[in-house]
Design a protein around this motif. Sequence first.
Motif, PDB file in Angstrom:
ATOM      1  N   LEU A 287     -12.913   0.221  -2.055  1.00 60.16           N
ATOM      2  CA  LEU A 287     -11.969  -0.710  -2.690  1.00 60.16           C
ATOM      3  C   LEU A 287     -10.574  -0.568  -2.096  1.00 60.16           C
ATOM      4  O   LEU A 287      -9.856  -1.562  -1.924  1.00 60.16           O
ATOM      5  CB  LEU A 287     -11.932  -0.456  -4.196  1.00 60.16           C
ATOM      6  N   SER A 288     -10.170   0.644  -1.777  1.00 58.79           N
ATOM      7  CA  SER A 288      -8.826   0.865  -1.249  1.00 58.79           C
ATOM      8  C   SER A 288      -8.636   0.215   0.114  1.00 58.79           C
ATOM      9  O   SER A 288      -7.623  -0.453   0.373  1.00 58.79           O
ATOM     10  CB  SER A 288      -8.544   2.362  -1.161  1.00 58.79           C
ATOM     11  N   VAL A 289      -9.594   0.382   1.015  1.00 58.93           N
ATOM     12  CA  VAL A 289      -9.436  -0.180   2.358  1.00 58.93           C
ATOM     13  C   VAL A 289      -9.560  -1.707   2.330  1.00 58.93           C
ATOM     14  O   VAL A 289      -8.879  -2.414   3.088  1.00 58.93           O
ATOM     15  CB  VAL A 289     -10.453   0.443   3.333  1.00 58.93           C
ATOM     16  N   LYS A 290     -10.426  -2.243   1.454  1.00 57.83           N
ATOM     17  CA  LYS A 290     -10.519  -3.696   1.338  1.00 57.83           C
ATOM     18  C   LYS A 290      -9.224  -4.279   0.774  1.00 57.83           C
ATOM     19  O   LYS A 290      -8.743  -5.329   1.230  1.00 57.83           O
ATOM     20  CB  LYS A 290     -11.696  -4.070   0.439  1.00 57.83           C
TER      21      LYS A 290
ATOM     22  N   PHE B 182      -5.737   8.065  -7.876  1.00 59.27           N
ATOM     23  CA  PHE B 182      -5.085   8.740  -6.755  1.00 59.27           C
ATOM     24  C   PHE B 182      -4.671   7.757  -5.667  1.00 59.27           C
ATOM     25  O   PHE B 182      -3.601   7.881  -5.055  1.00 59.27           O
ATOM     26  CB  PHE B 182      -6.025   9.794  -6.180  1.00 59.27           C
ATOM     27  N   LEU B 183      -5.499   6.743  -5.424  1.00 53.17           N
ATOM     28  CA  LEU B 183      -5.202   5.736  -4.402  1.00 53.17           C
ATOM     29  C   LEU B 183      -4.329   4.597  -4.916  1.00 53.17           C
ATOM     30  O   LEU B 183      -4.060   3.649  -4.170  1.00 53.17           O
ATOM     31  CB  LEU B 183      -6.508   5.159  -3.856  1.00 53.17           C
ATOM     32  N   SER B 184      -3.889   4.659  -6.174  1.00 53.61           N
ATOM     33  CA  SER B 184      -2.974   3.670  -6.787  1.00 53.61           C
ATOM     34  C   SER B 184      -3.544   2.259  -6.712  1.00 53.61           C
ATOM     35  O   SER B 184      -2.825   1.297  -6.440  1.00 53.61           O
ATOM     36  CB  SER B 184      -1.601   3.717  -6.118  1.00 53.61           C
ATOM     37  N   ILE B 185      -4.828   2.123  -6.963  1.00 55.47           N
ATOM     38  CA  ILE B 185      -5.474   0.819  -6.829  1.00 55.47           C
ATOM     39  C   ILE B 185      -4.991  -0.143  -7.902  1.00 55.47           C
ATOM     40  O   ILE B 185      -4.680  -1.313  -7.620  1.00 55.47           O
ATOM     41  CB  ILE B 185      -7.004   0.985  -6.850  1.00 55.47           C
ATOM     42  N   ASN B 186      -4.912   0.313  -9.161  1.00 51.83           N
ATOM     43  CA  ASN B 186      -4.490  -0.579 -10.242  1.00 51.83           C
ATOM     44  C   ASN B 186      -3.066  -1.077 -10.038  1.00 51.83           C
ATOM     45  O   ASN B 186      -2.769  -2.262 -10.240  1.00 51.83           O
ATOM     46  CB  ASN B 186      -4.603   0.148 -11.588  1.00 51.83           C
TER      47      ASN B 186
ATOM     48  N   LYS C 175       0.838  -1.191   0.000  1.00 44.27           N
ATOM     49  CA  LYS C 175       0.000   0.000   0.000  1.00 44.27           C
ATOM     50  C   LYS C 175       0.871   1.237   0.000  1.00 44.27           C
ATOM     51  O   LYS C 175       1.757   1.399   0.832  1.00 44.27           O
ATOM     52  CB  LYS C 175      -0.908  -0.003   1.239  1.00 44.27           C
ATOM     53  N   GLN C 176       0.619   2.138  -0.913  1.00 52.36           N
ATOM     54  CA  GLN C 176       1.389   3.370  -1.005  1.00 52.36           C
ATOM     55  C   GLN C 176       0.742   4.434  -0.141  1.00 52.36           C
ATOM     56  O   GLN C 176      -0.481   4.611  -0.185  1.00 52.36           O
ATOM     57  CB  GLN C 176       1.438   3.857  -2.456  1.00 52.36           C
ATOM     58  N   PRO C 177       1.527   5.138   0.672  1.00 54.76           N
ATOM     59  CA  PRO C 177       0.946   6.261   1.420  1.00 54.76           C
ATOM     60  C   PRO C 177       0.577   7.376   0.460  1.00 54.76           C
ATOM     61  O   PRO C 177       1.390   8.209   0.093  1.00 54.76           O
ATOM     62  CB  PRO C 177       2.064   6.670   2.390  1.00 54.76           C
ATOM     63  N   SER C 178      -0.653   7.364   0.014  1.00 51.87           N
ATOM     64  CA  SER C 178      -1.060   8.189  -1.110  1.00 51.87           C
ATOM     65  C   SER C 178      -1.054   9.677  -0.789  1.00 51.87           C
ATOM     66  O   SER C 178      -0.954  10.493  -1.685  1.00 51.87           O
ATOM     67  CB  SER C 178      -2.459   7.775  -1.566  1.00 51.87           C
TER      68      SER C 178
END
Length: 407
Positions: free
Chosen positions: A269-272, A350-354, A114-117
Amino acid sequence: MLLRTMWNKLGPLHSTGATPFYLFASSCFNQLHSYEHRTFSNLQTLSRSIYSNSFHQQKHIQRTLTSIALSKTSSSCRIEQRRFYSPELVKTVLKSTIKPVVAAKRVSKGPRTKQPSRANQPSQTEDSMMQCIAFATADQYHLPTLCHDLVGNGFQEIDLPRDASNVLVISTDVAAKPEDNAVMFFFREGSVVFWNVEDKTLKRVLRILERHEIQPYEVALVHWENEEINYTVREGNTKLERGNFILSDQMAQPEAVLEKFAFSNALCLSVKLAIWEVALDNFVDSIQSIPETLKSGKRVKLSSAEVMQKIGELFSLRHCINLRSDLLMTPDFYWDRENLEKLYDKTCQFLSINRRVNVVNEKLEHCSQLTDLMRSHLSEKHSLRLEWMIVILITIEVLFELGRMIF
């Protein structure tokens, strides 16, 4: 004359191989000279040093020498020896005895998936900024009973379009700041997003939510892997700017709720994904010793049941990430809502999900290869055991036949 008498008395007591000793004499009360002495074995000069003592030390040494000379009946005399070492000798001994201090190596932490976005985003200190926070508390929520429980505790339900399924929207009259309404989004996948909800109400809702969770997560993990983003309501279009949500003040209440839903969907999606990243890290730690054991040529102490359990955990995690969630594709809700789709895609970017999903799938692939290797290794061991059993049974049968022929 005094030295000659002492030498005649003490000379026969020492052999030629004895250790050297020193005699001190003083001709005056101001200086004490240490004369050269040589060993009887190799006649090597040891040292010459000059020392200055005080008046009382000289007097004490003179009394000692006089008493040694007058004691004729004593069989042996104890002479105090002083050893003098050169600086080079001291350095050599110290180097051989003192161990160098080695700085302890820092244990490097593994890179987080996880990146500290928001690490490089400028902080906003405006009074109009409100808070949006997302949590992933369980594997799933039972939304019908949760809705009934929340409405019974004084909250109001907000209706969404029919194609926005698997989500529950709840509002409350008590907001943290008066600039916007307090709204909560509950997703069936086990995530909840709070918009402008005060801390007291947030804790109360989380306690109610515990009764409707399916396979809840640890409390410490829930509060650690969260997403917090500030937002405000201004003039202009709704957008994501400098790590903050900017909501338009010209939108009606239903459209504003849909825009918050688009942002909340990405946060969900980010927290999951963060929870699944932690689960994958724990799985990697559990199989970390297997490659090292194989590398050293030792026997891997894993049974067939344990290997199958690891394979089950791996496939369960892969199923959750790639099949049960919307991490790989945009939900169908945004198919005919282009404006909301842009907000959703911008937040996911922004949350780097991909990027995080690609990294997780790459780790899953390596773990899958390792578990396949372990399964094939156990299969070969089982086949080899069966072959040896067959060989032993054939050998026993041959021995019985030979015994029958002989006897």
